[in-house]
Design a protein around this motif. Structure first.
Motif, PDB file in Angstrom:
ATOM      1  N   VAL A  30       0.839  -1.196   0.000  1.00 14.88           N
ATOM      2  CA  VAL A  30       0.000   0.000   0.000  1.00 14.88           C
ATOM      3  C   VAL A  30       0.875   1.247   0.000  1.00 14.88           C
ATOM      4  O   VAL A  30       2.055   1.196   0.323  1.00 14.88           O
ATOM      5  N   THR A  31       0.270   2.366  -0.353  1.00 19.87           N
ATOM      6  CA  THR A  31       0.960   3.655  -0.286  1.00 19.87           C
ATOM      7  C   THR A  31       0.399   4.464   0.880  1.00 19.87           C
ATOM      8  O   THR A  31      -0.718   4.220   1.360  1.00 19.87           O
ATOM      9  N   VAL A  32       1.167   5.449   1.301  1.00 21.77           N
ATOM     10  CA  VAL A  32       0.716   6.324   2.384  1.00 21.77           C
ATOM     11  C   VAL A  32      -0.562   7.040   1.994  1.00 21.77           C
ATOM     12  O   VAL A  32      -1.499   7.173   2.793  1.00 21.77           O
ATOM     13  N   GLY A  33      -0.625   7.532   0.751  1.00 20.72           N
ATOM     14  CA  GLY A  33      -1.813   8.241   0.291  1.00 20.72           C
ATOM     15  C   GLY A  33      -3.055   7.380   0.316  1.00 20.72           C
ATOM     16  O   GLY A  33      -4.134   7.832   0.728  1.00 20.72           O
ATOM     17  N   ASP A  34      -2.922   6.141  -0.127  1.00 12.17           N
ATOM     18  CA  ASP A  34      -4.066   5.226  -0.112  1.00 12.17           C
ATOM     19  C   ASP A  34      -4.569   4.990   1.309  1.00 12.17           C
ATOM     20  O   ASP A  34      -5.782   4.972   1.565  1.00 12.17           O
ATOM     21  N   LEU A  35      -3.623   4.800   2.230  1.00 12.39           N
ATOM     22  CA  LEU A  35      -4.009   4.539   3.615  1.00 12.39           C
ATOM     23  C   LEU A  35      -4.675   5.757   4.246  1.00 12.39           C
ATOM     24  O   LEU A  35      -5.656   5.633   4.986  1.00 12.39           O
ATOM     25  N   ALA A  36      -4.128   6.944   3.957  1.00 12.01           N
ATOM     26  CA  ALA A  36      -4.718   8.166   4.513  1.00 12.01           C
ATOM     27  C   ALA A  36      -6.155   8.338   4.032  1.00 12.01           C
ATOM     28  O   ALA A  36      -7.055   8.695   4.807  1.00 12.01           O
ATOM     29  N   GLU A  37      -6.392   8.063   2.752  1.00 13.40           N
ATOM     30  CA  GLU A  37      -7.747   8.179   2.212  1.00 13.40           C
ATOM     31  C   GLU A  37      -8.664   7.103   2.783  1.00 13.40           C
ATOM     32  O   GLU A  37      -9.815   7.382   3.145  1.00 13.40           O
ATOM     33  N   HIS A  38      -8.147   5.888   2.898  1.00 14.38           N
ATOM     34  CA  HIS A  38      -8.973   4.776   3.385  1.00 14.38           C
ATOM     35  C   HIS A  38      -9.416   4.986   4.828  1.00 14.38           C
ATOM     36  O   HIS A  38     -10.568   4.695   5.173  1.00 14.38           O
ATOM     37  N   ILE A  46      -0.624   8.720   9.245  1.00 13.08           N
ATOM     38  CA  ILE A  46      -0.348   7.398   8.691  1.00 13.08           C
ATOM     39  C   ILE A  46       1.144   7.096   8.754  1.00 13.08           C
ATOM     40  O   ILE A  46       1.554   5.973   9.107  1.00 13.08           O
ATOM     41  N   ARG A  47       1.970   8.068   8.435  1.00  9.01           N
ATOM     42  CA  ARG A  47       3.415   7.844   8.486  1.00  9.01           C
ATOM     43  C   ARG A  47       3.874   7.482   9.889  1.00  9.01           C
ATOM     44  O   ARG A  47       4.697   6.581  10.073  1.00  9.01           O
ATOM     45  N   ARG A  48       3.325   8.173  10.906  1.00 11.51           N
ATOM     46  CA  ARG A  48       3.696   7.833  12.290  1.00 11.51           C
ATOM     47  C   ARG A  48       3.234   6.429  12.651  1.00 11.51           C
ATOM     48  O   ARG A  48       3.967   5.665  13.297  1.00 11.51           O
ATOM     49  N   ASP A  49       2.016   6.082  12.224  1.00  9.71           N
ATOM     50  CA  ASP A  49       1.512   4.735  12.498  1.00  9.71           C
ATOM     51  C   ASP A  49       2.386   3.676  11.837  1.00  9.71           C
ATOM     52  O   ASP A  49       2.734   2.655  12.443  1.00  9.71           O
ATOM     53  N   THR A  62       8.290   0.964   3.674  1.00  6.72           N
ATOM     54  CA  THR A  62       9.012   1.216   2.431  1.00  6.72           C
ATOM     55  C   THR A  62       8.915   2.701   2.100  1.00  6.72           C
ATOM     56  O   THR A  62       8.174   3.451   2.739  1.00  6.72           O
ATOM     57  N   HIS A  63       9.662   3.109   1.095  1.00 10.05           N
ATOM     58  CA  HIS A  63       9.592   4.499   0.654  1.00 10.05           C
ATOM     59  C   HIS A  63       8.205   4.777   0.068  1.00 10.05           C
ATOM     60  O   HIS A  63       7.828   4.228  -0.955  1.00 10.05           O
ATOM     61  N   GLY A  64       7.419   5.602   0.761  1.00 13.58           N
ATOM     62  CA  GLY A  64       6.096   5.960   0.269  1.00 13.58           C
ATOM     63  C   GLY A  64       4.980   5.041   0.687  1.00 13.58           C
ATOM     64  O   GLY A  64       3.836   5.229   0.262  1.00 13.58           O
ATOM     65  N   GLY A  65       5.266   4.039   1.533  1.00 18.06           N
ATOM     66  CA  GLY A  65       4.195   3.142   1.929  1.00 18.06           C
ATOM     67  C   GLY A  65       4.663   2.023   2.823  1.00 18.06           C
ATOM     68  O   GLY A  65       5.524   2.211   3.684  1.00 18.06           O
ATOM     69  N   ALA A  66       4.103   0.828   2.612  1.00 16.40           N
ATOM     70  CA  ALA A  66       4.450  -0.331   3.436  1.00 16.40           C
ATOM     71  C   ALA A  66       4.027  -1.592   2.713  1.00 16.40           C
ATOM     72  O   ALA A  66       3.197  -1.561   1.798  1.00 16.40           O
ATOM     73  N   VAL A  67       4.601  -2.717   3.138  1.00 15.96           N
ATOM     74  CA  VAL A  67       4.183  -4.030   2.650  1.00 15.96           C
ATOM     75  C   VAL A  67       3.998  -4.945   3.845  1.00 15.96           C
ATOM     76  O   VAL A  67       4.533  -4.704   4.930  1.00 15.96           O
ATOM     77  N   SER A  68       3.249  -6.000   3.626  1.00  8.60           N
ATOM     78  CA  SER A  68       3.026  -6.969   4.684  1.00  8.60           C
ATOM     79  C   SER A  68       4.311  -7.723   4.993  1.00  8.60           C
ATOM     80  O   SER A  68       5.088  -8.046   4.101  1.00  8.60           O
ATOM     81  N   SER A  69       4.538  -7.987   6.274  1.00  8.54           N
ATOM     82  CA  SER A  69       5.683  -8.794   6.690  1.00  8.54           C
ATOM     83  C   SER A  69       5.293 -10.244   6.898  1.00  8.54           C
ATOM     84  O   SER A  69       6.060 -11.025   7.448  1.00  8.54           O
ATOM     85  N   ALA A  70       4.088 -10.616   6.465  1.00  8.55           N
ATOM     86  CA  ALA A  70       3.641 -11.998   6.617  1.00  8.55           C
ATOM     87  C   ALA A  70       4.596 -12.928   5.894  1.00  8.55           C
ATOM     88  O   ALA A  70       5.134 -12.590   4.853  1.00  8.55           O
ATOM     89  N   THR A  71       4.800 -14.096   6.464  1.00 12.09           N
ATOM     90  CA  THR A  71       5.719 -15.043   5.842  1.00 12.09           C
ATOM     91  C   THR A  71       5.207 -15.440   4.478  1.00 12.09           C
ATOM     92  O   THR A  71       4.014 -15.543   4.240  1.00 12.09           O
ATOM     93  N   GLY A  72       6.143 -15.677   3.575  1.00  8.12           N
ATOM     94  CA  GLY A  72       5.791 -16.061   2.223  1.00  8.12           C
ATOM     95  C   GLY A  72       6.894 -15.643   1.285  1.00  8.12           C
ATOM     96  O   GLY A  72       7.858 -15.003   1.681  1.00  8.12           O
ATOM     97  N   PRO A  73       6.797 -15.997   0.016  1.00  8.91           N
ATOM     98  CA  PRO A  73       7.850 -15.703  -0.938  1.00  8.91           C
ATOM     99  C   PRO A  73       8.089 -14.210  -1.060  1.00  8.91           C
ATOM    100  O   PRO A  73       7.162 -13.420  -1.164  1.00  8.91           O
ATOM    101  N   LEU A  74       9.357 -13.821  -1.037  1.00  5.93           N
ATOM    102  CA  LEU A  74       9.729 -12.425  -1.205  1.00  5.93           C
ATOM    103  C   LEU A  74      10.339 -12.188  -2.583  1.00  5.93           C
ATOM    104  O   LEU A  74      10.885 -11.135  -2.838  1.00  5.93           O
ATOM    105  N   LYS A  75      10.196 -13.160  -3.471  1.00  8.15           N
ATOM    106  CA  LYS A  75      10.933 -13.109  -4.727  1.00  8.15           C
ATOM    107  C   LYS A  75      10.529 -11.932  -5.594  1.00  8.15           C
ATOM    108  O   LYS A  75      11.313 -11.465  -6.397  1.00  8.15           O
TER     109      LYS A  75
END
Length: 268
Positions: A30-38, A46-49, A62-75
């Protein structure tokens, strides 16, 4: 009569962060903007959260957002994301790998975040000749560690920040290829199982296989999250490597297969 605010605006911060973490896990990226709107809050909120949830290991910032840290392929995740995953394990693997490298030797390193950690761990080495397809390694190496540094040409994969192509050099454009050999190839792989070593990309797998062919010795680098998995592209069978460097002992059935293939397992 005063209307009530939408439900997502009335949530307490703790509840919002729990909902945010769940949303990122379900969405994946997700991106920061998407989360702020959601969630109906400011981008700064959102950035502090996200910063706090990253510190708690709930997600990967990540730069501009975040990704899930759930286990699984990172390829298929970008390099900046993979650099934030299993960092301590990769550093331990890197220190063991650096211990195999003698001053003055010729070394090949492939792409990946574990080999980047190896490059940083070579700061006390001297007079090395290093050949790599990892475009980030020149910036990670201490200038005093190497005598010569070569980067293989080829197509650049932006997601890995590395080249994919033949493991060759020419002295002049269009000239004959120079036969190259190395004392040790350090190969970070995506998966290890009883069938061998594998990667998610055919071009990457072919390049790793050729590096191994040109090496007197090969050390496979794989943290424990990659053990017992198999990816699309086969790199080599188990017996093509001399060492497997990982952060924890492999499961018994894989340890038995490695022993039968005469692969020495090195763990911290």
């Amino acid at each position: 009569m005063e209307t009530s605010a939408p439900a997502h605006r009335r949530r307490l911060p703790a509840g919002r962060k729990a909902d945010l973490a769940s949303y990122v896990e379900q969405t994946g990226q997700v991106t920061v903007g998407d989360l702020a709107e959601h969630f109906g809050v400011s981008i700064d909120t959102i950035r502090r959260d996200l910063d706090q949830l990253d510190r708690e290991g709930v997600l990967v910032r990540t730069h501009g957002g975040a990704v899930s840290s759930a286990t699984g392929p990172l390829k298929d995740r970008a390099l900046d994301v993979r650099m934030r995953v299993q960092t301590e394990e990769k550093e331990r693997i890197a220190r063991l790998a650096a211990g195999l490298i003698e001053d003055g030797s010729v070394v090949m390193l492939n792409a990946g975040t574990t080999t980047l950690a190896v490059a940083r761990a070579l700061r006390n080495h001297q007079d090395l000749t290093i050949a790599t397809n990892n475009l980030r390694i020149p910036a990670e190496l201490a200038p005093t560690a190497f005598r010569d540094l070569y980067v293989f040409g080829g197509a650049v994969r932006s997601i890995t920040q590395a080249t994919t192509g033949p493991v060759t050099f020419t002295m002049t454009p269009g000239g004959p290829e120079v036969d190259i050999r190395c004392d040790l190839a350090l190969i970070g792989v995506g998966a290890v199982d009883e069938g061998g070593y594998s990667a998610s990309n055919l071009g990457d797998a072919a390049m790793m296989s050729e590096m191994m062919q040109r090496a007197e010795r090969t050390a496979i680098l794989a943290d424990s999250s990659k053990i017992g998995r198999r990816f699309f592209a086969q790199i080599a069978q188990l017996d093509r490597a001399d060492y497997l460097i990982t952060d924890a002992p492999p499961p018994p059935h894989i340890a038995a297969a490695l022993a039968q293939a005469d692969v020495q397992v090195l763990v911290p």
